[in-house]
Design an enzyme around this catalytic site. Structure first.
Site, short mmCIF file in Angstrom:
data_model
loop_
_atom_site.label_atom_id
_atom_site.label_comp_id
_atom_site.label_asym_id
_atom_site.label_seq_id
_atom_site.Cartn_x
_atom_site.Cartn_y
_atom_site.Cartn_z
N LYS A 127 0.83 -1.20 0.00
CA LYS A 127 0.00 0.00 0.00
C LYS A 127 0.86 1.26 0.00
O LYS A 127 0.53 2.27 -0.63
CB LYS A 127 -0.95 -0.01 1.20
N ARG A 304 -5.00 -9.20 -8.06
CA ARG A 304 -5.61 -10.54 -8.14
C ARG A 304 -7.05 -10.39 -8.62
O ARG A 304 -7.55 -9.27 -8.79
CB ARG A 304 -5.60 -11.20 -6.76
#
Length: 733
Positions: A127, A304
């Protein structure tokens, strides 16, 4: 950067699909991947832990290999690839799906990772790094601290600088794990410790970042897809704002209220993010939309396939797993941006084993009864493309949702567990995903509500009733969305439970009477008159019923059998008495009651749930027989109270003083913070539990002294187990 996309160009020879793939996951996502693989003629290899030996994905796959206990190593998976001849690994989501080291190891072994390259996982999986990349690219990010210094005092100083409330987030996190909202400096260190502990268990990394907590945000994300030929497209956006415990429970696509210009801007930002890191495959770029300022901020990129990918499939008519396999084989994207449909509206409701009325705490146990709405489709229905295509990149993205095409309402059910399956404490508590599509948002929401009415689960607590209430909530219908939706509308989403009606109590009692008089296979004078005593007297029975709030006064139902399969039923509650005369009734199956009350023909599902043999009799509902009644789209649970003589034998060992803390669900004890003799204050953390990768902190409910400790670190405890007993000054005197 321009949004570009490949098509089935004859200049690029198409490469063949893999012959066999290994699916490094479980549950509904493993089943989802298997279904697409079967459609394409690709053989599948499942892996399973000892706890999952009889799971649905194991049965669906062509081959299956046991990898031992619940936790497994990458070495075992690579070894199974070689043994089985699997050429590629599909990681699903969670587990190894964002593990760059695993992707690199597969590449070294000559095995294809069906996902992005390791470099993109590293860049966007962090992040902190992803925000730095986006900030450098001119994409707004939420104010916060994304540095590498993880000293608790430094993090607190940064939180004070940012100003409370702040959000602590695991750097490598996802799915709400390792995330805590903190409103004051006093609560910071405890929240930080808990977030880091949860993060290291879920992601193997305890690093966190600290961000300003936006008070009225929406969660809007863009589904992107890229190939190895430099093409990248947007498959439009989703709104995932309604959350609990920082996790999504209902998602929809497209996001309500977005103009074509906003859609183009968001999609372009997402495509730019993917192209910046040379992304390949399916990815999701998440944004926070501030409802107060109408400003979008980049939040993170998930490298993903997301849990909520089916809603994107439903509005595009595409199979995203098939796209993943195409791209992983080295082929271009199947469609250019200008040809991707945007039709209608879709919702996904996640069916969780959890108790919404107990802070959404996860539950575990066996699926004693499971009945689902009938799906209309296995995959998304094909949809018409845009009437005109444009070579202009902006025009291809600035699309208006097609709500005029005639599309039939459709329903998919993505599930990984059938009746009798065990929902354990080691994994996420999601049972299934209910996915619907309609011509517009109103129609899709109507289809969702109807499907939820037909969904029946017994054996674990679920969020189905909550989802029905949510889908019927006026503010949700009006798309007044924000991540704080549940606390904001708490009173309407959790109204007081209504008292069971006389009709419902009559049906429950009639079920008990009929069930306890089974018909024999061979007719005899003794079985042909089951409702009469030996002396010929009319059979009568009084059935006592309670709600799960066993402190409330019970109802008594007097059932008298008549000739011809009829019954007189009198329902007595603390406030009323209601009679039903000449009631016909019979069981059409062990769980289905057919009857007629007040001229209304009724078919009602009633499922009995017996208590665990290991639990002594007590006044706790989970130690008594429970009747789960499904009627008119609602589930009501009633309790058959234990007789007083049985309670006296049990000693009511689960009923302790008001300072007793019991396990709210089956859990593993992470930490015991007190010892016998310790003085504690009300609200002090006493025991930390973990269930389904989620931590729960039990706090003292009274001031006092620890009288006993009934658990130890690392121990598995069952629901209702007394963990700590705190003696208050009043009890001591």
């Amino acid at each position: 950067m321009a949004a570009v996309a490949g098509s089935s160009s004859t200049s690029v020879p198409r490469k063949a699909h893999f012959d066999k793939i290994l699916i490094a996951n479980r549950g509904e996502i493993a089943c989802r991947v298997i279904r697409t693989a079967k459609k394409l003629g690709i053989k599948t290899v499942a892996v399973y832990s000892e706890a999952d030996a009889k799971s649905m994905h194991v049965q669906l796959a062509d081959e299956a290999y046991c990898i031992g206990p619940a936790a497994s190593s990458e070495n075992k998976l690579i070894d199974i690839c070689h043994r089985s001849g699997a050429q590629a690994v599909h990681p699903g989501y969670g587990f190894l799906s964002e593990n760059a080291t695993f992707a690199e190891r597969l590449a070294k072994e000559g095995i294809v990772f069906i996902g992005p390259p390791a470099g993109a996982i590293v860049s966007m999986g962090s992040k902190s790094e992803s925000k730095s990349i986006m900030s450098a690219a001119g994409v707004p990010v939420v104010p916060g601290y994304h540095g590498s210094n993880q000293d608790p005092h430094t993090l607190l100083e940064e939180a004070i600088r940012i100003e409370f409330p702040v959000l602590i987030k695991a750097v490598h996190g996802g799915g709400g794990k390792g995330m805590r909202t903190v409103h004051s400096a006093d609560a910071f260190h405890e929240a930080l410790t808990s977030a880091q502990r949860e993060a290291i268990k879920s992601f193997g990394n305890a690093d966190v970042l600290v961000e300003k907590y936006i008070v009225r945000p929406r969660h809007v994300e863009v589904q992107v897809f890229a190939d190895t030929h430099g093409n990248c497209v947007s498959l439009w956006e989703r709104d995932c704002s309604v959350q609990r415990r920082n996790q999504k429970i209902i998602e929809e696509a497209p996001a309500p209220g977005l103009t074509p210009e906003m859609r183009a801007d968001l999609s372009q930002k997402a495509i730019d993010a993917a192209l910046t890191v040379n992304y390949v495959g399916a990815g999701t770029v998440e944004f926070i939309f501030d409802n107060d300022t109408n400003q979008f901020y980049f939040m993170e990129m998930n490298t993903r396939l997301q849990v909520e990918h089916p809603v994107s499939e439903m509005i595009t008519g595409l199979d995203l797993v098939e796209w993943q396999l195409e791209v992983a084989a080295g082929n271009p994207l199947p469609l250019p941006q200008s040809a991707i449909p945007l039709v209608g509206h879709a919702f996904e409701a996640r069916i969780y084993a959890e108790n919404p009325r107990n802070n959404f705490l996860p539950d575990s146990g066996s699926l004693v009864h499971l009945s689902t709405p009938l799906p209309t489709h296995v995959f998304a229905a094909p949809l018409p493309g845009p009437p005109t295509t444009s070579a202009d990149a902006y025009a291809a993205l600035a699309r208006t949702v097609d709500t005029s095409s005639a599309v039939e309402p459709s329903l998919r059910l993505e599930q990984g567990f059938g009746a009798g399956a065990q929902i354990g404490v080691f994994y996420d508590p999601m049972i299934a995903k209910l996915v619907v599509h309609g011509r517009d948002r109103t129609e899709a929401l109507r289809v969702l509500r109807r499907a939820l009415e037909k969904y029946e689960v017994v054996g674990v607590s679920t969020n189905i009733e909550f989802l029905r209430t949510l889908a019927a909530n006026e503010s949700f219908i009006n798309a007044e969305l924000e991540t704080g939706f549940i606390p904001k509308h708490f009173d309407k989403l959790f109204p007081p439970l209504p008292e069971p009606s006389a009709e419902l109590l009559a049906q429950a009692a009639l079920y008990v009477v009929l069930r306890d008089q089974p018909k024999a296979a061979t007719a005899t004078p003794w079985t042909s008159l089951p409702s009469r005593r030996f002396g010929g007297d009319i059979y009568e029975r009084i059935v006592t019923l309670q709600t799960e709030d066993t402190s409330a006064d019970p109802a008594t139902v007097h059932v008298k059998s008549l000739s011809g399969g009829l019954f007189d039923i009198t329902v007595n509650t603390p406030t009323s008495s209601t009679s039903f005369n000449n009631v016909p009734g019979h069981l059409t199956s062990p769980t289905s009651l057919s009857t007629s009350l007040d001229s209304a023909s009724l078919t009602t599902t009633v499922v009995s749930q017996q208590p665990s043999a290991s639990l002594p009799a007590s006044t706790s509902p989970n130690t008594m027989e429970r009747l789960h009644i499904f009627h008119a789209g609602h589930k009501t649970t009633l309790v058959l109270p234990s007789p007083k003589w049985l309670l006296s034998l049990g000693g009511d060992v689960l009923g302790a003083g008001k300072g007793a803390l019991k396990a709210p669900m089956p859990s593993v004890v992470v930490e015991v913070k007190v010892a016998v003799g310790d003085k504690v204050e009300k609200g002090q953390a006493v025991v930390v539990l973990e269930s389904m990768k989620t931590e729960t902190v039990l706090r003292a409910e009274v001031d006092g002294v620890v009288k006993s400790v009934g658990c130890a670190k690392g121990e598995m405890v069952e629901e209702g187990r007394e963990l700590v007993d705190i003696e208050s000054p009043e009890e001591a005197n």
